[in-house]
Write a protein that holds these residues in place. Structure first.
Motif, short mmCIF file in Angstrom:
data_model
loop_
_atom_site.label_atom_id
_atom_site.label_comp_id
_atom_site.label_asym_id
_atom_site.label_seq_id
_atom_site.Cartn_x
_atom_site.Cartn_y
_atom_site.Cartn_z
N ARG A 78 2.85 1.88 -3.38
CA ARG A 78 2.06 2.49 -4.47
C ARG A 78 2.08 4.01 -4.39
NH1 ARG A 78 -1.29 -2.11 -3.60
NH2 ARG A 78 -2.65 -0.94 -2.16
N LYS A 79 2.19 4.53 -3.19
CA LYS A 79 2.23 5.99 -3.01
C LYS A 79 3.60 6.58 -3.35
CE LYS A 79 -1.39 6.08 0.52
NZ LYS A 79 -2.32 6.81 -0.36
N SER B 93 9.48 0.84 1.02
CA SER B 93 8.12 1.38 1.10
C SER B 93 7.99 2.49 2.14
CB SER B 93 7.08 0.27 1.39
OG SER B 93 7.05 -0.12 2.74
N TRP C 296 0.83 -1.20 0.00
CA TRP C 296 0.00 0.00 0.00
C TRP C 296 0.87 1.26 0.00
CZ3 TRP C 296 -0.76 3.92 3.71
CH2 TRP C 296 -1.87 4.74 3.49
N ARG C 297 1.88 1.28 0.86
CA ARG C 297 2.77 2.45 0.93
C ARG C 297 3.57 2.60 -0.37
NH1 ARG C 297 3.75 0.32 6.13
NH2 ARG C 297 5.64 -0.62 5.29
N THR D 287 3.88 7.15 4.77
CA THR D 287 5.23 6.91 4.25
C THR D 287 6.27 7.84 4.86
OG1 THR D 287 4.83 8.43 2.41
CG2 THR D 287 4.34 6.11 2.03
#
Length: 354
Positions: A56-57, A145, A53-54, A298
Motif C-alpha cells: 500500500r505504501k 512489496s 501493508w508495505r 519498504t
C-alpha cells in the motif's frame, strides 16, 4: 536431535524472522510439533499481511490498471513494452556482443545468465534503456512489496525435449510456489514464445491465500519429515494441477506472447515452465526481487547502495566463487565463458537439430 542441531539452535531460531523456508535444513521450521501448533501457518499469514501493508505504501509507483491486474491475477502483462527503437537496439546488441555467461543445468534444460552491470551499459545503449526503465523496476518493487534494488540480467533458457534426453526432468516444469512469501520475478521476452517454446505458466489468483490453501500448507508442514520431493522439502511447494480446485484456484494459463512483452509475476503463486517437446531457446531480460518478508519498512536495501547496485551481478558471482573456495555447499551456476548469449551450451547432451 543431533548435537549439531542443538549447538546451532539459536541460529535456526533467528531464521524464523527471515525468509528462510526449508523444512529439511532447519529443524525448527521443519518441526512437526511446532507446525502442529501453527508455526508455518502463522509465518505465512504474517508474511502475507506485512506484504499487503508495505505494498500500500508503494502504490504510487505503478499505474492503477497494473495494480488491478496484479490484484486479480497475481501478474501484470504489458505488450509492446519497449519503444520500437529501443527494442531494435536491444536485439541488435544481443546479436553482436559477447557476454560473460553462467549456466545452470536442471534435467533437460540449461538456464543461462548473461551478466550485464553498469560498466557494461555504456556500450549497450539499448540494454541500458531497457534495464533502467522505471516501469520495470517499479513493478518488481510493487509486486514484491519492497522498495529495493532488483536483480536484472539477460536470461536464456535452452531446453531439449525429454525424448532426446532419455526422460531427464526439468524440475521447473512442475507447478510450484517459490516460497511462503510474496516475491517478484519479471520476464521481458525478446523473442516470440509459442505454445511449444516452454512458455511460462501461472495459476491466476494463486498469489492470494485461500483458507483451503492455508490448510493445505499447514498439513504439509505438520508432516514435513515425510515430504518426498526435495524442492518441496526445501520450502518450494509442488502441486498437481488436479489439486488446484480444492484450494479455490483454476487451472494454469500459458503465457504465449509476442516479443517485447513484459510479465511481472508474484511467484508465491503457483507457476511453472511449460514442458516442450521440441528443442527450444527462450531469451529474455529477467528480473527478481525478494527480501525479508517481516520487515516493517519498504526501503533501506543494502543492494541499493550505489557501489553495490552498479555491480550487483558480479558481486553475486563473486559470492558464489567464495562459497566454493570455502567448501560451503556450492551454487549450481557454472562459468560458461565469454560468448554469444544464446549460443547452445556444451553442457546439453546434444546440439539442436538442424
Amino acid at each position: 536431535m543431533k548435537i549439531s542441531s542443538v549447538l546451532l539452535s539459536p541460529i535456526y531460531a533467528l531464521a524464523l524472522a527471515s525468509g528462510a523456508k526449508s523444512f529439511a535444513d532447519n529443524p525448527i521450521i521443519g518441526s512437526k510439533w511446532l507446525n502442529k501448533k501453527g508455526l508455518h501457518e502463522k509465518r505465512v499469514s504474517l508474511a502475507m499481511r506485512m506484504a499487503a501493508w508495505r505494498r500500500r505504501k508503494l502504490e504510487n509507483l505503478v499505474a492503477p490498471d497494473h495494480r488491478r491486474q496484479y490484484a486479480e491475477t497475481g501478474f501484470v502483462k504489458i505488450e509492446n513494452f519497449l519503444s520500437p527503437e529501443v527494442f531494435a537496439a536491444v536485439t541488435r546488441e544481443l546479436a553482436e556482443r559477447d557476454f560473460e555467461r553462467y549456466d545452470m543445468k536442471q534435467g533437460d534444460t540449461v538456464t543461462r545468465r548473461a551478466i550485464i552491470d553498469d560498466s557494461d551499459l555504456e556500450t549497450l545503449p539499448g540494454f541500458k534503456a531497457a534495464r533502467n526503465d522505471p516501469r520495470l523496476t517499479n513493478l518488481l518493487r510493487y509486486v514484491s512489496s519492497h522498495d529495493g534494488q532488483p536483480l536484472l540480467v539477460v536470461q536464456i533458457v535452452m531446453a531439449l525435449p525429454s525424448v532426446v534426453t532419455a526422460g531427464s526432468t526439468d524440475p521447473q516444469t512442475a507447478l510450484h510456489s517459490d516460497t511462503f512469501q510474496p516475491t517478484a520475478k519479471a520476464w521481458l521476452f525478446l523473442r516470440d514464445v509459442g505454445e511449444e517454446d516452454g512458455p511460462f505458466a501461472y495459476v491466476p489468483g494463486s498469489h492470494e491465500m485461500t483458507p483451503q490453501r492455508l490448510a493445505w500448507e499447514r498439513g504439509i508442514s505438520e508432516n514435513a519429515d515425510a515430504i518426498e520431493n526435495v524442492y518441496s522439502a526445501r520450502g518450494s511447494l509442488r502441486i498437481m494441477p488436479d489439486a488446484l480446485g480444492a484450494l479455490g484456484y483454476g487451472q494454469p494459463v500459458k503465457m504465449t506472447v509476442k516479443a517485447n512483452t513484459l510479465i511481472v509475476a508474484d511467484t508465491h503463486g503457483f507457476h511453472a515452465r511449460s514442458p516442450s517437446y521440441k528443442t527450444t531457446t527462450r531469451i529474455e531480460i529477467y528480473g527478481s526481487l525478494r527480501r525479508n518478508p517481516f520487515l516493517p519498512f519498504t526501503g533501506l536495501h543494502i543492494a541499493s547502495l550505489p557501489f553495490i547496485a552498479s555491480g550487483m551481478n558480479r558481486w553475486i558471482i563473486s559470492g558464489m566463487r567464495l562459497r566454493s573456495r570455502l567448501g560451503i555447499k556450492g551454487s549450481p551456476w557454472r562459468d560458461a565463458g565469454l560468448g554469444r548469449a544464446d549460443e547452445w551450451s556444451k553442457r546439453l547432451d546434444k546440439p539442436p537439430a538442424a
